[in-house]
Design an enzyme around this catalytic site. Structure first.
Site, short mmCIF file in Angstrom:
data_model
loop_
_atom_site.label_atom_id
_atom_site.label_comp_id
_atom_site.label_asym_id
_atom_site.label_seq_id
_atom_site.Cartn_x
_atom_site.Cartn_y
_atom_site.Cartn_z
CB SER A 30 44.11 -16.48 17.50
OG SER A 30 45.40 -16.99 17.71
CE1 TYR A 39 45.91 -14.09 12.75
CE2 TYR A 39 46.98 -14.98 14.71
CZ TYR A 39 46.00 -15.06 13.75
OH TYR A 39 45.10 -16.09 13.77
CE LYS A 91 42.33 -13.83 13.82
NZ LYS A 91 41.21 -14.07 12.91
#
Ligand code: NAD
Length: 326
Positions: A119, A143, A147
């Site tokens: 991302s 989050y 990644k």
């Protein structure tokens, strides 16, 4: 030989699953259906399983053997930034635990090929407006960190046992390749606008005093169908001599929040005059992907623009349960 698509019933995964099936590739979708539904897997073989559990590696290894899997595309993850701040351990268990379980099974069964959903969140709040893959990676929430850590883990597996991997760093994914495969989550701008319109409310703009031509934030919107194609291209390139492992997927151009909202008005015929609210913390004025590396190494270039994105998102919304009477 088949491809294992983990999270293949989700928004993006279902598009890739469908493209693979259209090419006649046998696909096994592994999904716990926590944010999706079974019918999105189409005619692929669907196995319901939470990849983050301690039992998962054995179950995945058995699946790999049973279906003669030779490549994995891994979409399954939790993706709500705010929730990741509230529940970091849940995010590490789901996103990192799930990835580790998957790689464990792959190592055991000798499966070497892996495409991973990364991302733009790995960049955090970059100082550059156009972000290259070698820009600094400084994620600002759990989050985004899951990644980036995922990329590191795959690099370690490459060194240890020869994993061949590509991480695609998606920018703002939107639209629908087929009306029944629209984005059902209300987390990104276009679904948020459509959600407000469905409730009879004006779309919201968070800040119109940024240093951009119309004062609203600029982002790089990539059509989910283009993004799905990028996975197929990357999958086909694995096994050859790829000079890089991480690739941005965007268009290299940006659209402002106001332009997107206007495009929704054009596609729907609805009045989309927004209400202006204050800026949100952590929103950089301009965030655009450099799309040069993926073009140079993989020959991939997004072909669909904002109009196609918004029109397809509108058609998908109208095909769904919250259709707006116009
Ligand atoms: P999604 O929620 O629609 O898809 C995720 C799929 O994974 C769902 O089908 C869900 O049921 C499944 N899943 C989740 N946790 C699981 C688990 N523990 N075990 C098995 N299955 C599980 O989300 P999406 O938008 O399709 O995103 C796919 C991937 O792309 C994610 O990794 C996400 O972080 C990443 N990503 C998405 C965007 C975006 O704008 N949508 C942007 C950047 C990155």
């Amino acid at each position: 030989m088949s491809v294992l698509v983990v999270g293949g019933a989700g928004y993006i995964g279902a598009h890739v699953t469908r493209l693979l099936r259209q090419d006649g590739v046998p696909v096994v979708v592994l999904d716990d259906l926590s944010t999706s539904s079974a019918e999105r897997a189409g005619d692929a073989t669907l196995v319901q399983l939470d990849v983050s559990t301690p039992e998962a590696p054995d179950a995945i290894a058995a699946l790999i053997r049973e279906h003669d899997v030779d490549a994995v595309i891994h979409f399954a993850a939790k993706k709500q930034v705010g929730e990741s701040v509230q529940r970091p351990l849940f995010y590490y268990r789901q996103n990192i635990g799930g990835l580790v379980n998957l790689l464990d099974a792959m190592e055991r069964e000798g499966v070497r090929k892996m495409i991973f959903s990364s991302s733009a969140a790995v960049y955090g709040e970059p100082v550059e407006a156009v972000v290259r893959e070698d820009s600094a990676t400084m994620p600002i929430n759990p989050y985004g960190r899951t990644k980036l850590i995922g990329e590191w883990i795959m690099a370690d597996c490459e060194r240890a046992w020869g994993l061949q991997w590509v991480a695609l760093r998606y920018f703002n994914v939107a639209g629908a390749g087929w009306p029944e495969l629209g984005d059902s989550a209300i987390m990104n701008l276009i679904p948020m606008v459509l959600d407000r319109l469905t409730s009879g409310e004006a779309p919201r703009v968070f800040g119109d005093d940024y240093e951009t031509p119309d004062g609203t934030c600029i982002r790089d919107y990539v059509h989910v169908k283009d993004l799905a194609e990028a996975h197929i291209v990357a999958l086909n390139a694995l096994g050859g001599e790829l000079p890089n492992h991480v690739y941005n997927v965007g268009t290299g151009t940006g659209s402002s929040v106001k332009e997107v909202i206007d495009a929704v008005g054009q596609a729907s015929g609805l009045d989309t005059t927004p209400v202006i609210e204050g800026r949100r913390a952590g929103d950089p004025p301009k965030l655009i992907a450099s799309a040069d590396r993926i073009a140079a190494d993989l020959g991939f270039k997004a072909s669909l623009g904002l109009t196609e994105i918004v029109e397809s998102a509108w058609q998908a919304w109208q095909a769904g349960p919250r259709r707006i009477e116009v």
